[in-house]
Design a protein around this motif. Structure first.
Motif, PDB file in Angstrom:
ATOM      1  N   UNK A 206       0.733  -1.273   0.008  1.00 50.46           N
ATOM      2  CA  UNK A 206      -0.039   0.223   0.058  1.00 50.46           C
ATOM      3  C   UNK A 206       0.897   1.138  -0.019  1.00 50.46           C
ATOM      4  N   UNK A 207       2.106   1.189  -0.250  1.00 53.62           N
ATOM      5  CA  UNK A 207       2.935   2.461  -0.394  1.00 53.62           C
ATOM      6  C   UNK A 207       3.892   2.325  -1.676  1.00 53.62           C
TER       7      UNK A 207
ATOM      8  N   UNK B 195      19.587   3.309  -3.516  1.00 50.58           N
ATOM      9  CA  UNK B 195      18.577   2.529  -3.179  1.00 50.58           C
ATOM     10  C   UNK B 195      17.504   3.364  -2.271  1.00 50.58           C
ATOM     11  N   UNK B 196      16.058   3.114  -2.831  1.00 46.29           N
ATOM     12  CA  UNK B 196      15.083   4.081  -2.095  1.00 46.29           C
ATOM     13  C   UNK B 196      13.989   3.117  -1.559  1.00 46.29           C
ATOM     14  N   UNK B 197      13.574   3.590  -0.468  1.00 48.09           N
ATOM     15  CA  UNK B 197      12.533   2.629   0.342  1.00 48.09           C
ATOM     16  C   UNK B 197      11.110   3.399   0.346  1.00 48.09           C
ATOM     17  N   UNK B 198      10.142   3.240  -0.187  1.00 47.92           N
ATOM     18  CA  UNK B 198       9.027   3.942   0.094  1.00 47.92           C
ATOM     19  C   UNK B 198       8.257   3.264   1.192  1.00 47.92           C
ATOM     20  N   UNK B 199       8.487   3.829   2.425  1.00 48.13           N
ATOM     21  CA  UNK B 199       7.888   3.012   3.693  1.00 48.13           C
ATOM     22  C   UNK B 199       6.633   3.909   3.933  1.00 48.13           C
ATOM     23  N   UNK B 200       6.529   3.682   5.314  1.00 50.05           N
ATOM     24  CA  UNK B 200       5.076   4.307   5.805  1.00 50.05           C
ATOM     25  C   UNK B 200       5.535   5.608   6.576  1.00 50.05           C
ATOM     26  N   UNK B 201       6.015   5.549   7.814  1.00 48.97           N
ATOM     27  CA  UNK B 201       6.324   7.008   8.706  1.00 48.97           C
ATOM     28  C   UNK B 201       7.788   7.017   9.033  1.00 48.97           C
TER      29      UNK B 201
ATOM     30  N   UNK C 128       8.715   8.664   3.025  1.00 49.75           N
ATOM     31  CA  UNK C 128       7.556   8.302   4.151  1.00 49.75           C
ATOM     32  C   UNK C 128       6.156   9.119   3.975  1.00 49.75           C
ATOM     33  N   UNK C 129       5.290   8.783   3.164  1.00 47.97           N
ATOM     34  CA  UNK C 129       3.955   9.661   3.184  1.00 47.97           C
ATOM     35  C   UNK C 129       2.962   8.835   3.781  1.00 47.97           C
ATOM     36  N   UNK C 130       3.312   7.789   4.480  1.00 47.72           N
ATOM     37  CA  UNK C 130       2.028   6.922   5.085  1.00 47.72           C
ATOM     38  C   UNK C 130       1.080   7.806   6.048  1.00 47.72           C
ATOM     39  N   UNK C 131       1.466   8.907   6.597  1.00 45.66           N
ATOM     40  CA  UNK C 131       0.695   9.687   7.583  1.00 45.66           C
ATOM     41  C   UNK C 131       0.250  10.902   7.076  1.00 45.66           C
ATOM     42  N   UNK C 132       0.109  11.146   5.515  1.00 46.39           N
ATOM     43  CA  UNK C 132      -0.363  12.384   5.083  1.00 46.39           C
ATOM     44  C   UNK C 132      -1.878  12.111   4.481  1.00 46.39           C
ATOM     45  N   UNK C 133      -2.507  13.237   4.476  1.00 41.46           N
ATOM     46  CA  UNK C 133      -4.039  13.131   4.421  1.00 41.46           C
ATOM     47  C   UNK C 133      -4.419  12.171   3.066  1.00 41.46           C
ATOM     48  N   UNK C 134      -3.788  11.773   2.200  1.00 40.47           N
ATOM     49  CA  UNK C 134      -3.773  10.787   1.429  1.00 40.47           C
ATOM     50  C   UNK C 134      -2.673   9.833   1.698  1.00 40.47           C
ATOM     51  N   UNK C 135      -3.057   8.634   2.320  1.00 42.96           N
ATOM     52  CA  UNK C 135      -1.809   7.701   2.938  1.00 42.96           C
ATOM     53  C   UNK C 135      -1.048   7.393   1.557  1.00 42.96           C
TER      54      UNK C 135
END
Length: 498
Positions: A202-203, A275-281, A302-309
């Protein structure tokens, strides 16, 4: 027999179909085919013609042609060879030699295409033509590619890295350490940047977000030896991190990041790929991410806690380009840490990181700064005159750009009639504005740089292969402008300053 029937036939035998791997070997001196060149392939071989399961050979014919035949139409049905990379590897290796010539080792990751010949359809993967150098012929830059071959390839015989992207000509032509860079699009005559992106469930960033950043690099005002402009950004969207490994809240000390990297990022890619990791927070906050040093090798989004997760398409793209910019040596103020500089028009400025720039009235443009703009004093601003260009930038260049100050797009443009105060009126006299929010209007904001010509491709010494050799002093490993433990987290959601 059709390809489908061939696949069925092979499957019935319990074999794995990887179709013909073929190529040509020629003389670097004459450009003519070399007859009888030996091609030894190291990889898994399955088929009736294999003389071992791991190492097999072929010889070139009078046209310099060799083929590891998966169909039996070249060497007969009793000589079929299906060649695949070893388990856990991504490429086969080919050792190519001929009497009186220097040997070449190259890596090839098969990319199969369908071709029709004599009414039959085949899947084939073409190894790039290899030009063997005569033994003892000059190699002025000692990069493993003789001057004769460099003349054919168009590379500079006096530079191990013709395009200046910190990857040697040899590695871009032949691969290195199990990585076939040509498979990913490498060109020794055009600057390349490689990034592997892994992601939590989901990220996963959208392909359209990645495409925006790739397009921004392609449009860069950077010249190349092949006469083109732009940088070829190669983003490999690779693995989803298993839930058991996906720490939902990473820390800025990189320990939990390193556990993931060690499992999912192949060490063989390290000399070439960021190396890039799209993670949560990150640190239980809403930061867009962090770069591991400036310049650096690794970064997280780390965009997991943004208005659009997980972020919108533009937020994903902006955060990716911003953090990669840190890996390439850019700071929040370009060449300095000062953030929110009004005269710095770049996604590295957190003002524009996730909304993009306004160019010719169109919002959402992703770009690093391509302008040099003079310093401005908070207490001595001219709205009619806006900002002033420095050498190589012009008023006409500035006129294309809108300006966002303190979260608000201002009337006018960067060249003229800029409503600094935001009151809807262009004041003819001097105005003042507290840009940095320190309670006074006494500060001078330093001039901004052209980011594109300031990129550091070396990743603080982590990007680069051994074939660069002695010429490393020419593209010296950049020391950290900012060491990993001093890099600040980036923009917090939504639009709040740190």
């Amino acid at each position: 027999m059709t390809v489908l029937l061939r696949v069925l036939a092979v499957s019935a035998l319990g074999l794995s179909l990887n179709a013909c791997v073929y190529g040509y070997v020629k003389s670097a001196y004459t450009g003519e085919p070399l007859y009888g060149a030996g091609v030894m392939v190291s990889g898994t071989c399955t088929g009736s013609g294999c003389f071992s399961s791991t190492l097999n050979g072929e010889a070139t014919n009078a046209e310099g042609f060799f083929v590891f035949d998966a169909y039996g139409n070249q060497h007969g049905p009793d000589k079929v060879k299906y060649i695949t990379p070893f388990p856990g590897e991504e490429a086969i290796s080919l050792f190519i030699g001929h009497s009186g010539h220097d040997d070449v080792m190259l890596y090839h990751r098969p990319r199969y295409e369908s071709v029709t010949q004599d009414g039959q359809e085949y899947l084939v993967s073409n190894v790039q033509t290899v030009y063997l150098c005569g033994a003892g012929t000059p190699d002025s830059d000692f990069d493993g590619v003789c001057d004769d071959a460099e003349s054919i390839y168009g590379t500079n015989p006096n530079s191990r890295d013709t395009d200046g992207d910190r990857i040697s000509d040899f590695a871009e032509l032949y691969g290195y350490g199990g990585v076939d860079l040509r498979y990913y699009g490498a060109n020794p005559l055009k600057k390349d940047v490689f990034v592997e992106v892994d992601y939590y469930a989901n990220r996963k960033p959208s392909q359209s977000a990645i495409d925006k950043v790739v397009a921004a690099f392609a449009n860069a005002p950077v010249s190349n030896p092949d006469g083109t402009t732009g940088i070829a950004l190669h983003v490999v969207l690779d693995s989803q991190i298993e839930d058991v490994d996906a720490n939902p809240n990473l820390s800025s000390n990189w320990t939990d990041f390193d556990v993931i990297k060690a499992k999912y990022f192949p060490a063989r890619r390290a000399p070439f790929f960021h190396y890039a990791l799209f993670a949560n927070t990150l640190n239980s906050g809403t930061s867009t991410g962090l770069s591991r040093g400036l310049p650096g090798h690794d970064f997280m989004v780390t965009l997991g806690a943004w208005p659009t997760p997980g972020g919108t398409e533009l937020q994903q793209a902006g955060a990716l380009m911003h953090q990669l910019g840190h890996n390439l040596g850019l700071q929040h103020g370009g060449n300095e840490s000062t953030n929110y500089k009004p005269n710095y028009l770049s996604v590295m400025n957190d003002t524009y990181q996730v909304i993009g720039l306004r160019v010719d009235g169109v919002d959402g443009t992703l770009d690093y700064s391509r302008l040099r703009i003079a310093s401005v004093n908070e207490g001595s601003l001219s709205e009619p005159n806006a900002f002033a260009p420095l050498l190589l930038s012009t008023e006409a260049d500035l006129s294309h750009y809108g300006v966002n100050i303190q979260g608000s797009w201002r009337m006018g443009n960067a060249s003229a009639n800029l409503d600094f105060s935001g009151n809807g009126v262009i004041s003819p006299g001097i105005v003042s504005l507290d840009f940095n929010g320190d309670g006074d209007t006494l500060d001078t904001v330093n001039a901004s740089q052209n980011d594109w010509v300031a990129l550091a491709y070396s990743g603080a010494g982590s990007i680069g292969d051994p074939h660069l050799g002695a010429s490393l002093n020419m593209v010296a490993a950049s020391a950290f402008l900012v060491p990993p433990d001093r890099v600040e987290q980036c923009l917090t959601a939504p639009g709040a300053k740190k």
